[in-house]
Design an enzyme around this catalytic site. Structure first.
Site, PDB file in Angstrom:
ATOM      1  N   ASP A  30       0.855  -1.184   0.000  1.00 30.54           N
ATOM      2  CA  ASP A  30       0.000   0.000   0.000  1.00 30.54           C
ATOM      3  C   ASP A  30       0.895   1.240   0.000  1.00 30.54           C
ATOM      4  OD1 ASP A  30      -3.202   0.569   1.079  1.00 30.54           O
ATOM      5  OD2 ASP A  30      -1.764   2.232   1.067  1.00 30.54           O
ATOM      6  N   ASN A  86     -12.883  -3.113   2.877  1.00 32.74           N
ATOM      7  CA  ASN A  86     -13.831  -2.008   2.942  1.00 32.74           C
ATOM      8  C   ASN A  86     -14.793  -2.141   1.775  1.00 32.74           C
ATOM      9  OD1 ASN A  86     -12.517  -0.886   5.181  1.00 32.74           O
ATOM     10  ND2 ASN A  86     -11.071   0.210   3.887  1.00 32.74           N
ATOM     11  N   GLN A  93     -14.616   2.521   1.322  1.00 35.68           N
ATOM     12  CA  GLN A  93     -13.848   2.034   0.174  1.00 35.68           C
ATOM     13  C   GLN A  93     -13.581   3.211  -0.763  1.00 35.68           C
ATOM     14  OE1 GLN A  93     -15.822  -0.941  -2.230  1.00 35.68           O
ATOM     15  NE2 GLN A  93     -14.003  -1.318  -3.479  1.00 35.68           N
ATOM     16  N   HIS A  99     -10.349  -5.268  -2.980  1.00 35.08           N
ATOM     17  CA  HIS A  99      -9.007  -5.460  -2.432  1.00 35.08           C
ATOM     18  C   HIS A  99      -9.078  -5.827  -0.962  1.00 35.08           C
ATOM     19  CE1 HIS A  99     -10.132  -1.202  -2.244  1.00 35.08           C
ATOM     20  NE2 HIS A  99      -9.445  -1.122  -1.119  1.00 35.08           N
ATOM     21  N   LEU A 100      -8.146  -6.678  -0.568  1.00 33.99           N
ATOM     22  CA  LEU A 100      -8.023  -7.065   0.829  1.00 33.99           C
ATOM     23  C   LEU A 100      -6.779  -6.380   1.380  1.00 33.99           C
ATOM     24  CD1 LEU A 100      -9.399  -9.524  -0.795  1.00 33.99           C
ATOM     25  CD2 LEU A 100      -8.852 -10.858   1.227  1.00 33.99           C
ATOM     26  N   HIS A 101      -6.963  -5.645   2.463  1.00 32.23           N
ATOM     27  CA  HIS A 101      -5.811  -5.068   3.156  1.00 32.23           C
ATOM     28  C   HIS A 101      -5.246  -6.162   4.058  1.00 32.23           C
ATOM     29  CE1 HIS A 101      -6.890  -0.702   2.486  1.00 32.23           C
ATOM     30  NE2 HIS A 101      -8.073  -1.257   2.281  1.00 32.23           N
TER      31      HIS A 101
HETATM   32  P1  AMP Z   1      -9.749   1.497   0.514  1.00 28.62           P
HETATM   33  O1  AMP Z   1      -9.914   2.715   1.339  1.00 28.62           O
HETATM   34  O2  AMP Z   1     -10.163   0.228   1.226  1.00 28.62           O
HETATM   35  O3  AMP Z   1     -10.430   1.607  -0.843  1.00 28.62           O
HETATM   36  O4  AMP Z   1      -8.202   1.324   0.267  1.00 28.62           O
HETATM   37  C1  AMP Z   1      -7.540   1.803  -0.845  1.00 28.62           C
HETATM   38  C2  AMP Z   1      -6.080   1.712  -0.529  1.00 28.62           C
HETATM   39  O5  AMP Z   1      -5.352   1.860  -1.735  1.00 28.62           O
HETATM   40  C3  AMP Z   1      -5.578   2.785   0.436  1.00 28.62           C
HETATM   41  O6  AMP Z   1      -5.018   2.174   1.583  1.00 28.62           O
HETATM   42  C4  AMP Z   1      -4.542   3.551  -0.381  1.00 28.62           C
HETATM   43  O7  AMP Z   1      -3.437   3.957   0.383  1.00 28.62           O
HETATM   44  C5  AMP Z   1      -4.154   2.520  -1.422  1.00 28.62           C
HETATM   45  N1  AMP Z   1      -3.659   3.061  -2.671  1.00 28.62           N
HETATM   46  C6  AMP Z   1      -4.170   4.055  -3.412  1.00 28.62           C
HETATM   47  N2  AMP Z   1      -3.440   4.252  -4.529  1.00 28.62           N
HETATM   48  C7  AMP Z   1      -2.427   3.344  -4.488  1.00 28.62           C
HETATM   49  C8  AMP Z   1      -1.324   3.044  -5.347  1.00 28.62           C
HETATM   50  N3  AMP Z   1      -1.115   3.708  -6.502  1.00 28.62           N
HETATM   51  N4  AMP Z   1      -0.477   2.061  -4.975  1.00 28.62           N
HETATM   52  C9  AMP Z   1      -0.663   1.388  -3.820  1.00 28.62           C
HETATM   53  N5  AMP Z   1      -1.693   1.612  -2.984  1.00 28.62           N
HETATM   54  C10 AMP Z   1      -2.561   2.592  -3.301  1.00 28.62           C
END
Ligand code: AMP
Ligand code: ZN
Length: 113
Positions: A30, A86, A93, A99-101
């Site tokens: 991330d 999320n 989200q 996506h899975l964190h």
């Molecule tokens: P969510 O809030 O669950 O949709 O998480 C999206 C995640 O994507 C966040 O933790 C961001 O930091 C991450 N993110 C956004 N753009 C990028 C990117 N270009 N490379 C890696 N992670 C990203």
């Protein structure tokens, strides 16, 4: 999907710090980590959210679930980790590609960087 950030990462249009990749999934760091280890595991198939999963995606979801422990093992998260999904606006989200964190406490020994 052409205007999807994570599809662009899958296609290599946008760079990412990759941890694992095969024909079905991609895992990368991330860009804004919320823990010492914070990576995102995504299906290569564009599915907007967990709310958009269809019956036919069952096998892919089960594949993803099995990949979690493999990736966590590679990252040295032997003492446990969090997995967060999320979902849509009220679930905070921000990127509409499932996506899975995977979040862990340990600094990883592998891969470097
Ligand atoms: P969510 O809030 O669950 O949709 O998480 C999206 C995640 O994507 C966040 O933790 C961001 O930091 C991450 N993110 C956004 N753009 C990028 C990117 N270009 N490379 C890696 N992670 C990203
Ligand atoms: Zn996508």
């Amino acid at each position: 999907m052409s205007d999807c950030l994570f599809c662009k990462i899958i296609d290599g249009e946008i760079p990412s710090n990759k941890i694992y990749e095969d024909d079905k999934v991609l895992c990368f760091h991330d860009v804004n980590p919320q823990a010492p280890v914070h990576c995102l595991l995504i299906p290569k198939k564009h599915i907007a959210s967990i709310d958009d999963v269809k019956e036919e995606d069952g096998e892919l979801l089960s594949y993803i679930m099995l990949k979690i422990k493999e990736i966590a093992g590679k990252l040295g998260l032997d003492n446990g980790y969090r997995v967060v999904i999320n979902c849509k606006e009220d679930g905070f989200q921000t990127v509409p590609h499932l996506h899975l964190h995977i979040l862990g406490k340990r600094k990883m020994a592998w891969p470097p960087g």
